[in-house]
Design an enzyme around this catalytic site. Structure first.
Site, PDB file in Angstrom:
ATOM      1  N   GLU A 157       0.846  -1.213   0.000  1.00 39.41           N
ATOM      2  CA  GLU A 157       0.000   0.000   0.000  1.00 39.41           C
ATOM      3  C   GLU A 157       0.879   1.259   0.000  1.00 39.41           C
ATOM      4  O   GLU A 157       0.529   2.284   0.591  1.00 39.41           O
ATOM      5  CB  GLU A 157      -0.946  -0.049   1.212  1.00 39.41           C
ATOM      6  CG  GLU A 157      -2.188   0.844   1.124  1.00 39.41           C
ATOM      7  CD  GLU A 157      -2.996   0.651  -0.139  1.00 39.41           C
ATOM      8  OE1 GLU A 157      -3.372  -0.502  -0.438  1.00 39.41           O
ATOM      9  OE2 GLU A 157      -3.257   1.655  -0.818  1.00 39.41           O
TER      10      GLU A 157
HETATM   11  C1  LIG Z   1       2.835  -9.617   0.663  1.00 45.75           C
HETATM   12  C2  LIG Z   1       2.495  -8.555  -0.350  1.00 45.75           C
HETATM   13  C3  LIG Z   1       1.180  -8.254  -0.603  1.00 45.75           C
HETATM   14  C4  LIG Z   1       0.852  -7.296  -1.587  1.00 45.75           C
HETATM   15  N1  LIG Z   1      -0.469  -7.071  -1.895  1.00 45.75           N
HETATM   16  C5  LIG Z   1      -0.754  -6.313  -2.993  1.00 45.75           C
HETATM   17  C6  LIG Z   1      -2.099  -6.241  -3.494  1.00 45.75           C
HETATM   18  O1  LIG Z   1      -3.029  -6.823  -2.936  1.00 45.75           O
HETATM   19  N2  LIG Z   1      -2.320  -5.520  -4.635  1.00 45.75           N
HETATM   20  C7  LIG Z   1      -1.311  -4.890  -5.294  1.00 45.75           C
HETATM   21  O2  LIG Z   1      -1.581  -4.274  -6.315  1.00 45.75           O
HETATM   22  N3  LIG Z   1      -0.038  -4.919  -4.833  1.00 45.75           N
HETATM   23  C8  LIG Z   1       0.264  -5.630  -3.702  1.00 45.75           C
HETATM   24  N4  LIG Z   1       1.558  -5.713  -3.255  1.00 45.75           N
HETATM   25  C9  LIG Z   1       2.592  -4.956  -3.936  1.00 45.75           C
HETATM   26  C10 LIG Z   1       3.113  -3.796  -3.097  1.00 45.75           C
HETATM   27  O3  LIG Z   1       2.154  -2.780  -3.004  1.00 45.75           O
HETATM   28  C11 LIG Z   1       4.441  -3.348  -3.710  1.00 45.75           C
HETATM   29  O4  LIG Z   1       5.377  -4.372  -3.447  1.00 45.75           O
HETATM   30  C12 LIG Z   1       4.908  -2.018  -3.162  1.00 45.75           C
HETATM   31  O5  LIG Z   1       4.071  -0.989  -3.576  1.00 45.75           O
HETATM   32  C13 LIG Z   1       6.349  -1.697  -3.579  1.00 45.75           C
HETATM   33  O6  LIG Z   1       6.547  -1.895  -4.943  1.00 45.75           O
HETATM   34  P1  LIG Z   1       7.795  -2.782  -5.454  1.00 45.75           P
HETATM   35  O7  LIG Z   1       7.727  -4.070  -4.707  1.00 45.75           O
HETATM   36  O8  LIG Z   1       7.778  -2.845  -6.912  1.00 45.75           O
HETATM   37  O9  LIG Z   1       9.072  -2.021  -4.928  1.00 45.75           O
HETATM   38  P2  LIG Z   1       9.828  -0.848  -5.712  1.00 45.75           P
HETATM   39  O10 LIG Z   1       8.820   0.119  -6.222  1.00 45.75           O
HETATM   40  O11 LIG Z   1      10.764  -1.434  -6.671  1.00 45.75           O
HETATM   41  O12 LIG Z   1      10.611  -0.159  -4.514  1.00 45.75           O
HETATM   42  C14 LIG Z   1      11.930  -0.566  -4.088  1.00 45.75           C
HETATM   43  C15 LIG Z   1      12.491   0.521  -3.178  1.00 45.75           C
HETATM   44  O13 LIG Z   1      12.627   1.748  -3.914  1.00 45.75           O
HETATM   45  C16 LIG Z   1      11.937   2.787  -3.254  1.00 45.75           C
HETATM   46  N5  LIG Z   1      11.315   3.692  -4.238  1.00 45.75           N
HETATM   47  C17 LIG Z   1      10.715   3.354  -5.401  1.00 45.75           C
HETATM   48  N6  LIG Z   1      10.234   4.458  -5.995  1.00 45.75           N
HETATM   49  C18 LIG Z   1      10.525   5.497  -5.206  1.00 45.75           C
HETATM   50  C19 LIG Z   1      10.283   6.903  -5.269  1.00 45.75           C
HETATM   51  N7  LIG Z   1       9.602   7.448  -6.271  1.00 45.75           N
HETATM   52  N8  LIG Z   1      10.727   7.677  -4.248  1.00 45.75           N
HETATM   53  C20 LIG Z   1      11.400   7.135  -3.216  1.00 45.75           C
HETATM   54  N9  LIG Z   1      11.648   5.833  -3.092  1.00 45.75           N
HETATM   55  C21 LIG Z   1      11.216   5.010  -4.078  1.00 45.75           C
HETATM   56  C22 LIG Z   1      10.884   2.097  -2.385  1.00 45.75           C
HETATM   57  O14 LIG Z   1      10.502   2.895  -1.270  1.00 45.75           O
HETATM   58  C23 LIG Z   1      11.598   0.827  -1.973  1.00 45.75           C
HETATM   59  O15 LIG Z   1      12.377   1.079  -0.862  1.00 45.75           O
HETATM   60  C24 LIG Z   1       1.896  -6.618  -2.251  1.00 45.75           C
HETATM   61  C25 LIG Z   1       3.229  -6.916  -1.965  1.00 45.75           C
HETATM   62  C26 LIG Z   1       3.528  -7.876  -1.058  1.00 45.75           C
HETATM   63  C27 LIG Z   1       4.989  -8.219  -0.811  1.00 45.75           C
END
Ligand SMILES: Cc1cc2nc3c(=O)[nH]c(=O)nc-3n(C[C@H](O)[C@H](O)[C@H](O)COP(=O)(O)OP(=O)(O)OC[C@H]3O[C@@H](n4cnc5c(N)ncnc54)[C@H](O)[C@@H]3O)c2cc1C
Length: 590
Positions: free
Chosen positions: A440
């Site tokens: 989220e």
């Molecule tokens: C158990 C679990 C349940 C989930 N449930 C859902 C769900 O029901 N529906 C759904 O759609 N998604 C879901 N997700 C996905 C979740 O919302 C994302 O994993 C999360 O938003 C982070 O995206 P990412 O994993 O691609 O990380 P990335 O976006 O790759 O982030 C990696 C790092 O980079 C940082 N970062 C990236 N962009 C920026 C920026 N612009 N400014 C500063 N820092 C940044 C982040 O803070 C983080 O530290 C779930 C994930 C998990 C693990």
């Protein structure tokens, strides 16, 4: 064994936050403080009696993928059936489609109990609620009539499908493709990490999916929101053919093992039938409408797990004996007192309790602002409450969930080596807590939202109004009790530190992005400090009505002022001075 903190919750919502302000407001015809108490009593019984006993089992057994679909532990299926039977899926939903229309402040208090007792279970109703809100606020009347009654009754559940392999924090990168076909679309693409994307609790699952209609503008302005039922729904409401959506796999992960995290494939065959919500290309805007509720709901998971970790650490530390504590404050008797009497163990327990209570207070205050923003008559008060609720959401989400992890880790520490051993359950709390600062929107994304959209966009108006209100309220607290005077002084220093940091942040928008997380944490510590000082004052004034409870509350407030609020000065200094050494760094050369 988890015990719902009912006294704390009642104190927080009735006395500290003042939910009686909601009584009689339009849209809340049945709300009363007695109603809230009755709901909390029942919720406590459900959390303690049904959800807590299967929490460990869920961690060990987990959800299982099969070619026929995801299979949940039988005990979880039975608990879901009881949850539905008890009407819990209806609590916060609109009355028009079978909901009970309870305010967010009560919903937040109840959801804490679900999250503390069984986080993996809690996520299914939470996501359904998000999907219900999306359809209710942005869907057509026909869509509302078709889907909402069965989702609100719990007969079907809902999901939120945003994430794709290349599109996590950056939703502009979403590729899921939608091709128009008559009154609907055909959807093709893969979504990952979808919570409860498949399960066998119910006969249908209503997926809310972000996708891009062919030819739509690039970036976030070309994203649309679709309803994609797992099983197609006929016009008479009966179930038709299975839709072209398939759970390809579920993730093996650090925690919340009984919450299936699914890879969903849309359109492997003829294309998944999808129904547009609202207008094309406004999908992200619709998602943002309900983002406040979803982020509040995840935010509370932080202090809910901190509460559970604290309860368990307290119980353990009251029985484990290890050396004779070198302190005056030990019980009489010949027996060696337990580790809870070692000053450092006391420090850990007080830290857990003080942060948990403060984070709960901030979340319930934010929930109350959202309720006032929704239910007050049109006017300045309504607009101010809405803006304040929105300002506080990233702080609740970021601060509380980061605290959840640290407090769960302290829980392990209080147990010593036994905390690292799965048998005690302390390790599960730590593992489960780790997801909340990620999903989220990560803490970094929350902090960017706070400084960019919430503080930057109105040039600090909503934050400075909150700062002025906190200062005015604190100054009115009586200083005749030495403890309250100390809490008041520490909280006022914290507010001044937040004011300074806000001014510095507004002058340096580039630097703000480097220090936005410390700024968010500063907001949490200070707003939590303001509410803790208020709680201190209330506890002194009511001390005789419940001496033990209010003496403990005063103790916790003294600790917060002396041991936790000083952090505000450090964080404020980081916000003012820390950006340059971050911005100048080159990751290629680290
Ligand atoms: C158990 C679990 C349940 C989930 N449930 C859902 C769900 O029901 N529906 C759904 O759609 N998604 C879901 N997700 C996905 C979740 O919302 C994302 O994993 C999360 O938003 C982070 O995206 P990412 O994993 O691609 O990380 P990335 O976006 O790759 O982030 C990696 C790092 O980079 C940082 N970062 C990236 N962009 C920026 C920026 N612009 N400014 C500063 N820092 C940044 C982040 O803070 C983080 O530290 C779930 C994930 C998990 C693990």
């Amino acid at each position: 064994m988890y015990k719902a903190p009912l006294k704390e919750l009642r104190f927080a919502i009735h006395q500290l936050i003042g939910d009686e302000r909601l009584v009689g407001l339009s849209g809340l015809p049945d709300y009363s403080t007695e109603f809230a108490d009755a709901v909390l009593d029942e919720a406590a019984r459900f959390a303690e009696g049904v959800l807590d006993p299967i929490n460990r089992l869920g961690d060990r057994t987990g959800a299982k993928w099969t070619a026929e679909g995801v299979r949940m532990p039988a005990e979880f299926k039975a608990a879901y059936a009881k949850f539905v039977e008890g009407g819990w899926t209806q609590l916060r939903a609109e009355a028009e489609f079978g909901g009970q229309g309870a305010p967010t402040v009560l919903g937040t208090a109840v959801e804490e109990l679900w999250a503390s007792s069984n986080l993996a279970f809690k996520l299914c109703p939470m996501l359904t609620q998000g999907a219900v809100e999306a359809i209710n606020q942005c869907g057509s009347q026909a869509q509302k009539e078709k889907y909402l009654p069965k989702m609100i009754s719990g007969e079907w559940t809902g999901t939120m499908n945003l994430t794709e392999p290349q599109a996590g924090s950056d939703l502009a990168a979403i590729r899921t493709r939608a091709v128009p076909e008559g009154d609907h679309y055909r959807l093709y693409g893969q979504k990952i990490f979808i919570t409860y994307g498949d399960h066998d609790y119910t006969s249908n699952i209503i997926h809310m999916v972000l996708g891009r209609v062919e030819g739509a503008p690039a970036g976030v302005r070309g994203i649309s929101l679709f309803i994609v039922p797992k099983v197609l729904v006929n016009d008479d409401g009966s179930l038709g053919k299975p839709n072209d959506v398939r759970c390809v796999s579920i993730e093996h992960k650090l925690g919340i093992h009984a919450s299936p995290t699914c890879v969903l494939s849309y359109g492997d065959k003829e294309g998944a039938v999808a129904y547009l919500v609202g207008e094309e290309n406004r999908g992200l805007e619709y998602m943002f409408i309900m983002m406040n509720a979803a982020r509040l709901s995840v935010g509370l998971e932080g202090y809910a797990l901190a509460e559970r970790a604290y309860q368990q650490a307290l119980e353990y530390s009251r029985t484990r004996v290890q050396g004779k504590p070198k302190t005056n404050n030990v019980p009489d008797g010949s027996k060696v007192p337990p580790i809870a009497y070692h000053p450092d163990v006391k420090r850990m327990l007080l830290t857990q309790k003080a942060y948990t209570d403060a984070a709960r207070a901030v979340a319930l205050y934010a929930a109350m602002q959202l309720d006032l923003g929704k239910h007050l008559p049109e006017g300045d008060e309504k607009a101010k409450a809405q803006a304040r609720g929105e300002l506080l959401i990233p702080i609740v989400k970021g601060w509380s969930t980061e605290l959840g992890v640290t407090m769960a880790s302290l829980g392990v520490q209080v147990h010593g080596g036994m905390g690292f051993i799965e048998e005690t359950g302390a390790a599960q709390i730590l593992r489960d807590s780790r997801i909340a600062p990620i999903y989220e929107g990560t803490t970094g994304i929350q902090a960017g939202d706070l400084v960019g959209r919430k503080v930057g966009r109105d040039n600090g108006a909503a934050m400075n109004a909150l700062i002025a209100d906190m200062q005015a309220e604190l100054e009115k607290l009586s200083s005749s009790d030495a403890g309250v005077a100390a809490s008041k002084a520490a909280a006022l220093e914290g507010v001044a530190a937040l004011k300074d940091a806000t001014a510095a942040l507004l002058k340096d928008p580039e630097g703000a992005l480097a220090t936005c997380v410390p700024y968010l944490m500063l907001g949490g510590v200070v707003i939590g400090g303001w509410l803790t000082a208020k709680a201190h004052d209330l506890a002194v004034r009511q001390a005789s009505s419940d001496p033990d409870f209010f003496a403990a509350k005063q103790q916790i407030s003294r600790f917060y002022a002396a041991n936790l609020l000083p952090e505000a000065q450090t964080l404020s200094r980081v916000v003012k001075q820390g950006a340059a050494s971050i911005l100048e760094a080159d990751p290629a050369k680290l």
